[in-house]
Enzyme design. Structure first.
Site, PDB file in Angstrom:
ATOM      1  N   SER A 291      26.012   5.025  35.376  1.00  0.00           N
ATOM      2  CA  SER A 291      24.727   4.675  34.766  1.00  0.00           C
ATOM      3  C   SER A 291      23.738   4.226  35.828  1.00  0.00           C
ATOM      4  O   SER A 291      24.082   3.495  36.750  1.00  0.00           O
ATOM      5  CB  SER A 291      24.916   3.551  33.732  1.00  0.00           C
ATOM      6  OG  SER A 291      25.512   2.418  34.339  1.00  0.00           O
ATOM      7  N   ASP A 327      18.656   6.537  32.690  1.00  0.00           N
ATOM      8  CA  ASP A 327      17.889   6.004  31.573  1.00  0.00           C
ATOM      9  C   ASP A 327      16.402   5.974  31.855  1.00  0.00           C
ATOM     10  O   ASP A 327      15.617   5.712  30.950  1.00  0.00           O
ATOM     11  CB  ASP A 327      18.377   4.580  31.241  1.00  0.00           C
ATOM     12  CG  ASP A 327      18.425   4.327  29.752  1.00  0.00           C
ATOM     13  OD1 ASP A 327      18.603   5.295  28.998  1.00  0.00           O
ATOM     14  OD2 ASP A 327      18.271   3.159  29.346  1.00  0.00           O
ATOM     15  N   ASP A 753      29.024  -5.864  27.692  1.00  0.00           N
ATOM     16  CA  ASP A 753      30.384  -5.588  28.129  1.00  0.00           C
ATOM     17  C   ASP A 753      31.381  -6.588  27.549  1.00  0.00           C
ATOM     18  O   ASP A 753      32.435  -6.202  27.024  1.00  0.00           O
ATOM     19  CB  ASP A 753      30.451  -5.583  29.660  1.00  0.00           C
ATOM     20  CG  ASP A 753      29.681  -6.743  30.275  1.00  0.00           C
ATOM     21  OD1 ASP A 753      29.255  -7.637  29.521  1.00  0.00           O
ATOM     22  OD2 ASP A 753      29.512  -6.764  31.503  1.00  0.00           O
TER      23      ASP A 753
END
Length: 1045
Positions: A291, A327, A753
């Site tokens: 990511s 993103d 997370d």
């Protein structure tokens, strides 16, 4: 088993048949395997024919009654008729009666009656030095007899000798290898901490708990009437510190270590077997997620190196897929990935050819050790020189992308502007119109088309929060069989080397105004859906863009746990985080070894470690929100009652009547139902569940899959499949679904997370902490004080959100172990310790200012309690260092930064969390920068940067106030008529305790060594002296009161 008893007999006849054997003599077996007689034989007669060199010594072997050895049994012919002596055991028993040496044929009994005696006669050799010669202790050396006479043991997996047909055994081409059929081997094992370390550790924890209880009781019963306010604040803080210490220490009572067996994994999954004659890998597929969000703070070169390390990992190529989530939708990241894939075509085979470690090019070429060590190929030096030159050119291309994209876009925009002007002139009769022609400044790709993501000049439909979804499969699906390379003059010689590279896809989910995109958690869920459509690996490994494979065997290490017995109950494998580029002194405890090597190792002995956001391999089926196949419930005050839980393993369909299913006692235990409208995705769920099961190669393996079920090649991608993958990353796909609530990464917290891992543990899943000999992954950490505090602020803010949400461990299900619940409680409560820590850091200064202490006097009871508590803490720290493997300096740095972070970032997190709960103010966080400082000559340049932030205010205030209080307290005592040195020393001790913990913070404010102006020291000294003199003049020491005291 036959009992061999040495026995001396008088025998005058050549045969001993027809008479029963003598009485059995008592004997024992020595350590060498011989039998020693323990009885005295009185019937010894060495006269006559039996004296001299031709002695005969008869040994009688008495066989116990067995089906083929009955005392009243007949001859071999008769026994054959009843079917009991036809077995190979009967033949072996009859073959035991044999003569060794130059014995008389009649000595062993030649007729049928001899079988009843079961007598074996052995003759002494002619040179009177035979191996059968008895020693003075009347021993018979059975081992030597077997060796010199080539005595046979029979057949079996302990011993095998060719030619056993002579003894009645039919080998039929068999050999020893047939008896050594590989037994079932576990892939992992637990290595417990030695009791010599763990038992004293637990004992000291108990002792300190008792002493703390007595100390707090004593403190409450003995207030300080001279300063009740000071005593009251200290009591409240100390009670909270004791409670916080319990939350932290209790989950550490059962630390364990684990070890894997990679050889057993290869033998079980990668070697030819009857079910896998071709030797193809039977391992399940793995999808690796990376990511990234901002190419300015996360340099594309760092991300590209991470991708290269993933593509070169030691795992079956056809079973591995890599996805990167951008993103931000930046074209810079897209084209950097395209360059990385192009360079991977030579880098990946080079790594396989020469077994390179690490497989991150930047880290590999910067290692200080000899690169030729353990390299056997002669062309390694030439290959390394060539690949280094290629990598340097690759870096130049990556670093030149921003300027190249800008020039390319300007060129295309100029061309478009010229076309628009020409079209406007044509419409205006050949004259230039009065109004200027407006052309949108677009961002262009290399093929001359508009970039569908974020443009350099953001416009509608092309900004960070408003752009189309992008999915680009940059490498084809690899073939199922290896593709061997060959010699190439322009490249390297890859003869005999597999040149395939895993599938790689670039993903940027769609973003539109009016939708809550849920930050990183939303991006991860989009990748989960896209990967399920494209590759559907049963396991998912997620990494940050700066965390690369330092150990190419890391996936295999984790797979050992998933594929072992009981692995179907494991939801994820968490690897420790290791960091590079940190200053040698680790000023701000960036390595965080106390947490990763201490707390996480201890949680592994409970229900498993928490999920920390990166370096974690998930079971895809567990991410979908399903319950484990087997789970336990823990009831009772301390969860001491354990019972099997009812699990609904099969997913519940939407058409099922909810009344037909039993109600659960916790919402997390309900089965997920709303996955979205994609049928391809929903069809992939049972496939992923089945492929993720362990191998059913042993009766003890539950919920396994048959061997050889994962050998079929992956179908190639078609346009319909890719189109479906683009549809599942659209911004509207999650509407009216359970994504983010029960399925995938959980929304609602900046620390998604921890919440995601908590939900899995709450359903009864287990996790495993995998510490490898060679670090599995390595990454970067912020060494700048400001960046480090902002990172800690984000973690603490997420913990406060967890505490005020339904994810609080107080509301957990019965499937959560008691100590695991305590650990999750500590995750949500630890930021609130900052409120008491700030007060306690000011108490020494208040004590020195007022001339009073938290106790009325430093009496023996107070000092004794303080000494015992401190000694216990030191001993506990030493033992924790021993079983966790951390260094004392690392433990001390962690203690220092706990105070620094607790008085700054944790306090701000509590305030922000309360504002969000009370006023609904949303919390935003700053992305941690992965770029280095501007000074290329000093890799630690970032360490000396001073970037002011409001988080500095409270620690700086504590330092200044304590320094001034020390000067004032010392001056007050010195100028007092009757100095109260005990109170001064008490205040000075705690002030120095605070300042010692604040030293790294003060050093960080000073910047680079030698750059702090001298005037700062001068001002600090003048300010302290001035304030102290002013305090004494305002409140001079009272001699009368001092005398009364």
């Amino acid at each position: 088993m036959a009992t061999l008893s040495p026995r001396k007999t008088l025998t005058n006849s050549p045969s001993s048949s027809g008479r029963p054997p003598q009485a059995v003599k008592v004997s024992r077996r020595t350590s060498s395997g011989r039998f020693v007689s323990l009885s005295r034989d009185d019937d010894l007669d060495m006269s006559g024919d039996y004296s001299g060199q031709t002695d005969y010594i008869n040994y009688t072997v008495l066989m116990p009654p067995t089906p083929d050895n009955q005392p009243g049994g007949g001859t071999g012919t008769d026994s054959k008729s009843d079917g009991t002596a036809t077995t190979r055991f009967g033949s072996e028993a009859r073959g035991l009666i044999r003569r060794v040496g130059d014995s008389d044929p009649n000595g062993g009994g030649g007729d049928g009656d001899a079988a009843k005696d079961r007598r074996m006669s052995v003759m002494k050799s002619s040179n009177n030095k035979s191996m059968l010669l008895r020693s003075q202790t009347s021993d018979f050396d059975h081992n030597r007899w077997l060796f010199e006479t080539k005595g046979r043991y029979g057949i079996g997996n302990a011993y095998w000798q060719d030619g056993e047909q002579d003894q009645g055994y039919v080998s039929e081409g068999m050999s020893m290898a047939d008896f050594m059929d590989n037994p079932w081997r576990p892939l992992t094992r637990k290595v417990k901490v030695p009791p010599a370390i763990l038992s004293p550790y637990r004992l000291l924890v108990f002792i300190r708990m008792v002493v703390l209880a007595f100390f707090l009781a004593w403190r409450i019963r003995n207030p300080n009437p001279d300063a009740v306010w000071l005593w009251g604040m200290s009591i409240v803080c100390e009670v909270w510190f004791a409670f916080s210490w319990l939350l932290d220490i209790l989950p550490k009572l059962n630390p364990i270590n684990r070890a894997t067996d990679l050889a057993a994994l290869r033998e079980k999954f990668d070697k030819p077997t009857p079910t896998n004659p071709s030797g193809r890998s039977d391992l399940p597929g793995v999808d690796v997620f990376v990511s990234t969000a901002d190419p300015e703070k996360e340099p594309p070169l760092v991300t590209a190196n991470t991708i290269l390390s993933i593509l070169a990992v030691d795992y079956p190529v056809e079973k591995l897929s890599c996805y990167i989530s951008d993103d931000g939708g930046a074209i810079l990241s897209f084209e950097a990935m395209a360059e990385a894939v192009r360079f991977a075509e030579v880098w990946v085979p080079f790594c396989r050819k020469h077994n390179i470690e690490p497989r991150n090019p930047d880290s590999y070429f910067n290692i200080k050790t000899d690169p030729t060590k353990n390299k056997k190929r002669r062309d390694f030096v030439k290959d390394r020189r060539w690949i280094k030159r290629e990598y340097d050119e690759f870096k130049v291309r990556i670093n030149g992308l921003p300027e190249g994209i800008k020039k390319r876009s300007d060129m295309y925009n100029s061309r478009e502007e010229a076309k628009e002007k020409k079209l406007a002139r044509d419409k205006n009769g050949g004259e230039t119109p009065a109004e200027p022609v407006k052309v949108t400044k677009a961002t262009w790709m290399a093929d001359g088309t508009h970039w569908p993501g974020t443009w350099l000049n953001a416009t509608a439909d092309h900004s960070k929060g408003d752009h189309a979804g992008i999915l680009q499969v940059m490498t084809k699906v690899p073939e199922n069989d290896p593709v061997m390379g060959g010699p190439d003059e322009n490249k390297l010689d890859f003869t005999g080397i597999d040149i395939r590279i895993p599938m790689f896809a670039y993903v940027s989910r769609e973003k539109r105004p009016g939708y809550d995109h849920n930050k990183k958690a939303g991006a991860m869920n989009a990748m989960v859906r896209a990967s399920a459509v494209l590759s559907n690996g049963p396991f998912i490994l997620n990494l940050d863009c700066d965390h690369y494979f330092y150990n190419c065997q890391a996936i295999r290490e984790g797979m050992c746990f998933m594929m072992d017995r009981g692995g179907d109950r494991i939801c994820y494998i968490q690897f420790p985080q290791r960091f590079e580029g940190i200053d040698p002194s680790d000023r701000y405890a960036n390595h965080n070894t106390v947490f990763f090597d201490g707390n996480m190792r201890a949680l592994d002995g409970l229900q498993g470690p928490v999920y920390v956001g990166t370096g974690c391999m998930f079971r895809r089926y567990a991410l979908y929100g399903f319950n484990p196949p087997r789970a336990n419930e823990y009831t009772g005050m301390f969860g001491q009652v354990k019972s099997a839980a009812r699990t609904n393993y099969q997913p519940q369909s939407e058409e099922d009547d909810s009344d037909s299913h039993p109600l659960t006692d916790h919402p997390d235990l309900d089965l997920p139902k709303k996955f979205g409208s994609s049928t391809i995705f929903t069809d992939s769920i049972p496939v992923a569940e089945f492929q993720g099961r362990p191998l059913a190669d042993h009766v003890s393996v539950k919920n396994g899959r048959p061997p050889g079920t994962l050998l079929m090649p992956r179908p190639p991608l078609d346009a319909q499949t890719v189109a479906e993958a683009v549809a599942v990353i659209s911004c509207w796909y999650e509407d009216k679904t359970e994504w983010g609530e029960r399925i995938g990464w959980i929304y609602g917290s900046v620390t998604e997370d921890v919440v995601t891992g908590y939900r899995m543990h709450n359903r009864g899943w287990r996790s495993v902490y995998c510490i490898t000999k060679r670090d599995a992954f390595r990454g970067t950490a912020p060494i700048n004080l400001t960046d480090r505090l902002h990172q800690v602020l984000r973690w603490a803010t997420g913990s406060v959100e967890i505490f005020f949400s339904k994810n609080n461990a107080f509301l957990g299900s019965k499937r959560l172990k008691f100590l695991q619940r305590v650990a999750y409680l500590n995750v949500g409560i630890y930021p609130f310790t900052s409120l008491f820590l700030v007060v306690y850091c000011f108490l020494p200064a208040l004590s020195l200012f007022s001339g009073h202490f938290i106790v009325q006097g430093l009496n023996v009871a107070f000092l004794s309690y303080l000494l015992i508590i401190t000694v216990c803490l030191c001993l506990l720290s030493l033992l924790e260092v021993k079983w966790s493997g951390i260094a004392l300096e690392e433990w001390w740095r962690n203690e220092q930064f706990w105070v620094i972070g607790g008085t700054s970032a944790h306090l701000a997190a509590v305030i922000q969390g309360l504002l969000k709960v009370v006023a609904g103010i949303e919390i935003s966080f700053t992305l941690t920068s992965k770029s280095a400082g501007d000074d290329e000559d000093d890799i630690y340049a970032d360490l000396y940067l001073v970037k002011w932030t409001s988080l500095f205010i409270m620690p700086l205030t504590i330092i200044i106030v304590n320094i001034i209080a020390v000067v004032i307290g010392f001056s007050r005592t010195v100028y007092s008529v009757i100095p109260q040195w005990s109170k001064l020393f008490g205040g000075l001790f705690f002030s120095f305790w605070v300042l010692a913990h604040m030293y790294p913070f003060a050093k960080g404010l000073m910047g680079r060594r030698g750059r702090l102006p001298t005037i700062v020291y001068v001002w600090s000294g003048l300010l302290s002296i001035t304030v102290s003199l002013l305090w004494i003049s305002v409140s001079p020491p009272d001699s009368a009161s001092d005398g009364s005291n």
